[in-house]
Write an enzyme that holds these catalytic residues in place. Structure first.
Site, short mmCIF file in Angstrom:
data_model
loop_
_atom_site.label_atom_id
_atom_site.label_comp_id
_atom_site.label_asym_id
_atom_site.label_seq_id
_atom_site.Cartn_x
_atom_site.Cartn_y
_atom_site.Cartn_z
N ILE A 14 0.83 -1.21 0.00
CA ILE A 14 0.00 0.00 0.00
C ILE A 14 0.87 1.27 0.00
CG2 ILE A 14 -0.30 0.15 2.53
CD1 ILE A 14 -3.07 0.83 0.00
N SER A 36 11.49 0.61 7.69
CA SER A 36 11.01 -0.77 7.65
C SER A 36 12.16 -1.69 8.01
CB SER A 36 10.51 -1.13 6.24
OG SER A 36 10.26 -2.52 6.18
N LYS A 91 -6.03 2.94 7.22
CA LYS A 91 -7.21 2.26 7.73
C LYS A 91 -6.90 0.77 7.90
CE LYS A 91 -8.89 -0.36 5.13
NZ LYS A 91 -8.95 -1.35 4.00
N ASP A 169 -11.52 -6.06 6.09
CA ASP A 169 -10.49 -5.14 5.61
C ASP A 169 -10.99 -4.38 4.38
OD1 ASP A 169 -7.42 -4.33 5.77
OD2 ASP A 169 -7.93 -4.72 3.68
#
Lengths: 308, 308
Positions: A14, A36, A91, A169
């Protein structure tokens, strides 16, 4: 005005598909770093292994966008807010409602912006749908959200774990639109969640809601749809039928159909910049609350094991 | 001042054991009617079969106390609020969080009082516990809530249905105390819910929470406890250990132990009268939100069938 120096935390699908291009396309922001422990970063931008490392040794940042799975988001958000850094939450905004409420209080206290982002609300048809519905009497709503999990979430094990939402989701995207466009609040009456025998989260759900005016809202949510995918919301009103399709991109009204370009993530980042510049937060938990209610009140049925 | 004319809706065990005596003992109220389709009423008080019937043909009322199972409470509360009648909601205040939020908006709009009652917060030890903890640093919290469902909920089938809370029906009492006495908010980290093979709701739960200061909160919730029952909350602080036992009735502090008379329901009705007289509502959903989070995020394990 100096650009807002932002770090993207969690550089998965994403982040690469949406966040990095939206940031690159908005002059209010400059990408200061990526974070990350396993994914690589992007050329010519500092890359850190953890948020701790960024805050201790990395370049200065004004904001972070948290694109990690929801199960670990609270700790990252709390760490950033503690230093007055603005936070963009992908989200769903957290793994629980209580942790999101705690973050909201924290952001208030330190005067930082907390933004619970619902990207589908920025789909092209959503704002005009909301405006059109504001003056109608709602009679019935039908939500059909059927997609192929193997296409959209290949190998994403976290989504099936407790705290991942399974088919909610994508389903929460539909709920983020419907809570935004309908003029009255609504709540769950009954739900059936289908859980694969080898997983913790649902692969399908059938839900009946009711708005405070008595209108029935039905939602058909399924992750086993091969072939054509459906992301449709049909609202029957006293002035005819509204249809939002393609996840909110295409709006059909009795007067005709509008198509428009996708601008969900650019819309989210424009909103985030406005919130930061005006010192406000935007933490609407209604979509997640409806999902929690479905888990709280819904009936469960065990279904065929799901092999990725 | 004229007494508040109140009707009790749902004349089951909790209404007879607690509500009716508390109303009889408070001169701010007069019992105007009882409502139930199957239970009998009380001598010399009008009895109606439904709330509709009360509102159409019954004596005038200023307030209703809803003692029905939570699954049907929204419709009753909405019907009363529509006429500006004040509403007392037994715990839990609803079957979903969204419906409680909708009722709260409705009450605001019509200027009626909505009271989400948490009786355990009025146990004798709770107010002094809250005062004592306000200035302490919390190190660890242990909640042990183990009781025998056959003794406390004999034959109550609704409590095991979707929308009933299973062992969270007593567990939410503990959460209503802990959310009230701890100085910081807390949220769920992990939970395991044990569901009997023949039921929809959990018979036991093991939960780990964390407060925003990092203190660990553990909760052991079980409905299979025969013999001595446990309703204990232990809070370790920088100034020693606090223990609330007997569901909040007995408070032990490093300085000694206090016992006091039970006054939970009289306390609730005194609060309800104050809210009505001052035109306010009190709708704290924190305990129900934590339960919804446990259903949302918790891991489920199937356990032995439960035969009543």
């Amino acid at each position: 005005m100096d650009p807002i120096r932002i770090a993207v935390v969690g550089v998965g699908k994403i982040a690469r598909d949406q966040h990095l291009p939206a940031i690159a396309g908005n002059r209010a922001f400059s990408l200061a770093a990526t974070v990350s422990p396993h994914d690589p970063g992007v050329p010519e931008v500092p890359h850190l292994e953890s948020l701790e490392q960024l805050l201790e040794d990395g370049p200065a940042v004004d904001a972070v966008a948290l694109c990690t799975p929801p199960q670990v988001r609270y700790g990252l958000a709390a760490m950033a807010l503690k230093r007055g850094i603005h936070v963009f939450l992908e989200k769903p905004p957290g793994a629980t409602l209580a942790e999101v409420a705690a973050l909201e209080s924290r952001a208030d206290k330190v005067g930082a912006t907390l933004f619970a982002a619902w990207h589908s609300r920025f789909a092209a048809g959503v704002a005009p749908a909301r405006a059109w519905l504001a003056e109608r009497r709602i009679e019935r709503v039908e939500i059909t959200w059927r997609e192929d999990v193997r296409v959209w979430h290949p190998g994403q094990a976290w989504i099936w774990e407790p705290g991942g939402l399974g088919v909610f989701d994508p389903g929460i995207n539909a709920l983020s639109i419907v809570t935004h466009i309908l003029p009255r609040p609504f709540f769950l009456k009954t739900a059936t969640l289908e859980i694969p025998a080898n997983r913790a989260a649902p692969i399908a759900a059938d839900m009946h809601f009711c708005d405070t005016g008595g209108a029935a809202i039905h939602m058909d949510l399924d992750w086993r749809q091969t072939g054509p995918q459906s992301w449709d919301i049909i609202v029957e009103t006293d002035a005819g039928t509204l249809k939002l399709s393609n996840g909110g991109a295409v709006l059909s009204l009795p007067s005709g159909t509008e198509h428009a370009e996708d601008h969900e993530y650019p819309g989210l980042y424009a909103r985030f910049a406005t919130l930061i510049r005006s010192g406000r937060s935007d933490v609407d938990v209604d979509p997640l609350r409806l999902v929690a209610d479905a888990f709280l009140r819904g009936k469960r049925a065990t279904t065929e094991a799901f092999i990725d």
